[in-house]
Design an enzyme around this catalytic site. Structure first.
Site, PDB file in Angstrom:
ATOM      1  N   LYS A  69       0.639  -1.264   0.129  1.00 57.63           N
ATOM      2  CA  LYS A  69       0.144   0.120   0.053  1.00 57.63           C
ATOM      3  C   LYS A  69       0.890   1.224   0.201  1.00 57.63           C
ATOM      4  CE  LYS A  69      -4.516  -2.021   0.187  1.00 57.63           C
ATOM      5  NZ  LYS A  69      -3.724  -3.878  -0.032  1.00 57.63           N
TER       6      LYS A  69
HETATM    7  C1  LIG Z   1     -10.169  -2.234  -2.331  1.00 58.15           C
HETATM    8  C2  LIG Z   1      -8.874  -4.169  -0.379  1.00 58.15           C
HETATM    9  N1  LIG Z   1      -9.639  -3.935   0.044  1.00 58.15           N
HETATM   10  C3  LIG Z   1      -9.375  -4.445   1.271  1.00 58.15           C
HETATM   11  C4  LIG Z   1      -8.457  -4.950   1.861  1.00 58.15           C
HETATM   12  C5  LIG Z   1      -8.146  -5.856   2.964  1.00 58.15           C
HETATM   13  O1  LIG Z   1      -6.547  -5.181   2.988  1.00 58.15           O
HETATM   14  P1  LIG Z   1      -5.491  -5.964   4.377  1.00 58.15           P
HETATM   15  O2  LIG Z   1      -4.874  -6.961   3.363  1.00 58.15           O
HETATM   16  O3  LIG Z   1      -4.692  -4.462   4.897  1.00 58.15           O
HETATM   17  O4  LIG Z   1      -6.728  -6.286   5.242  1.00 58.15           O
HETATM   18  C6  LIG Z   1      -6.662  -4.501   0.183  1.00 58.15           C
HETATM   19  C7  LIG Z   1      -6.410  -5.389   0.123  1.00 58.15           C
HETATM   20  O5  LIG Z   1      -5.398  -5.211   0.105  1.00 58.15           O
HETATM   21  C8  LIG Z   1      -7.743  -4.637  -0.479  1.00 58.15           C
HETATM   22  O6  LIG Z   1      -6.809  -3.460  -1.743  1.00 58.15           O
END
Ligand SMILES: Cc1ncc(COP(=O)(O)O)c(C=O)c1O
Length: 391
Positions: free
Chosen positions: A191
């Protein structure tokens, strides 16, 4: 076409590799040396820094965006069978969080140009059971929040924004995450700001922030967080069965320094975006739409659409081709109904969401990290031109 790959194998350009600098390395080492690894003062500082950065009322750090979404949905007071409308052009976590909250996910197709949820499709999917909208600011581009907020207001729906791609995103002067009741962010390794694994909820409701904090730590009463301080022994009560979703100081140690560089990194990605847009303008692929006026794109993903009929190569052929140049690429995302589980459980078909289906079958994400050097960017451009143009 030359047989020599653009990059050597031992110099493979890893997709999504983050920029990590000395300050976060030293801060992590300091955490380790202090013996204070768990949730503590660095998490509190990261929360406060992020709250200020987004101008939010409250910020609660957790260990992933998935956890942030899950707890926001619970704090929204959803009941079993309530429906939550989201986009089929997202990571599975957005949909899984709805399911884990006991609610029913409902898909609304995307606009083909922006790849964001289409407010008219949201409206079309509303039923008497609809309780919330969960838009995703795809690739960092803000959704049409005027229209979505209007629909949410008219139908009395809770708004939970998935800002996993949208740390720096703004729409008509308002930062992403502050349009509705909850904004959920990700600090996963790929990210724009990273903590390794990590997430955070912003909200304007003090009570909701407090509930999320309790749910993130086993459902133990608010004072349980003081267990992590040096204020002496503190008893706690369990007020409801919660989860183990708290962020550690080691994670926040990375995040504090990453967040201090958020604008520098954003500017670097903006410059890369512009170079890609210029370099690929003449290629037989669809480039991402430029940012709209009075918005700020978060520049999280740079995606091309590869249509075999015009590009002369399939999307998967492109992926193999670019990989053969020792340049990594990604797919964000196959549309949600392409996955067996959702198809079998909810009876969705990809064809019912044609815009998301087409994007999901044609999209490729190119390396776009602030870590890329100018020479890396040149290699990506040369690699793409070679795969698409045979040069
Ligand atoms: C659009 C979206 N929502 C939610 C998530 C979930 O994030 P995390 O990996 O921090 O749980 C991601 C992760 O890649 C994502 O791209």
């Amino acid at each position: 076409m030359s047989d020599t790959p653009i990059r050597s194998k031992d110099n493979f350009l890893v997709f999504g590799s983050p920029a990590i600098e000395e300050a976060e390395i030293e801060e992590v080492v300091a955490s380790l040396r202090s013996g204070w690894l768990g949730t503590g003062p660095k998490v509190a500082r990261f929360e406060e820094d992020f709250r200020r950065y987004r101008g939010a009322d409250y910020a609660v750090a957790v260990n992933s965006c998935t956890a942030a979404l899950h707890l926001s949905l619970l704090a929204a007071g959803l009941e079993a069978g309530d429906e939550v409308i989201t986009t089929p052009m997202t990571f599975c976590a957005s949909v899984n969080a709805i399911i884990h909250a006991g609610a029913v996910p409902v898909m609304a197709d995307i606009e083909p140009g922006t790849m964001n949820i289409d407010p008219a499709e949201v409206e079309r999917r509303i039923t008497p059971r609809t309780r919330a909208i969960l838009p995703v600011h795809f690739a960092g581009r803000p959704c049409n929040m005027d229209a979505l907020c209007e629909v949410a207001g008219r139908h009395g729906l809770v708004m939970i924004e998935d800002c996993a791609h949208a740390i720096e995103t703004e729409y008509h002067g308002t930062p992403a995450g502050r349009f509705g009741e909850f904004g959920c962010f990700s600090f996963y390794v790929t990210k724009n700001v990273i903590t390794g694994e990590g997430g955070l909820v912003v909200t304007r409701e003090e009570a909701a922030a407090a509930r999320i904090k309790v749910l993130a730590l086993h459902g133990m009463s608010k004072d349980a967080w003081k267990r992590f301080s040096d204020e002496g022994f503190v008893h706690y009560q369990v007020t409801e069965p919660g989860f183990k979703y708290n962020m550690m100081d080691i994670q926040a140690a990375i995040g504090i320094h990453q967040l201090a560089r958020v604008e520098t990194y954003w500017k670097r990605r903006e410059a890369i975006w512009k170079r890609y847009q210029e370099a690929f303008a003449g290629l037989p692929v669809t480039l991402p739409a430029d940012p709209e006026p009075d918005t700020r794109h978060g520049y999280h993903l740079y995606t091309l659409l590869v249509d075999e009929d015009t590009a002369g190569v399939s999307r998967d052929g492109f992926l193999s081709g670019i990989q053969a140049q020792n340049i990594g690429a990604g797919v964000h995302y196959l549309s949600i109904p392409e996955h067996d589980y959702y198809r079998d459980t909810f009876g969705w078909t990809p064809e019912a969401y044609p815009n998301a289906m087409r994007v999901g079958r044609q999209t490729v994400s190119l390396p776009f990290s602030a870590k890329l050097t100018d020479a890396d960017v040149d290699d990506v451009i040369a690699g793409v031109c070679r795969v698409l143009g045979g040069v």
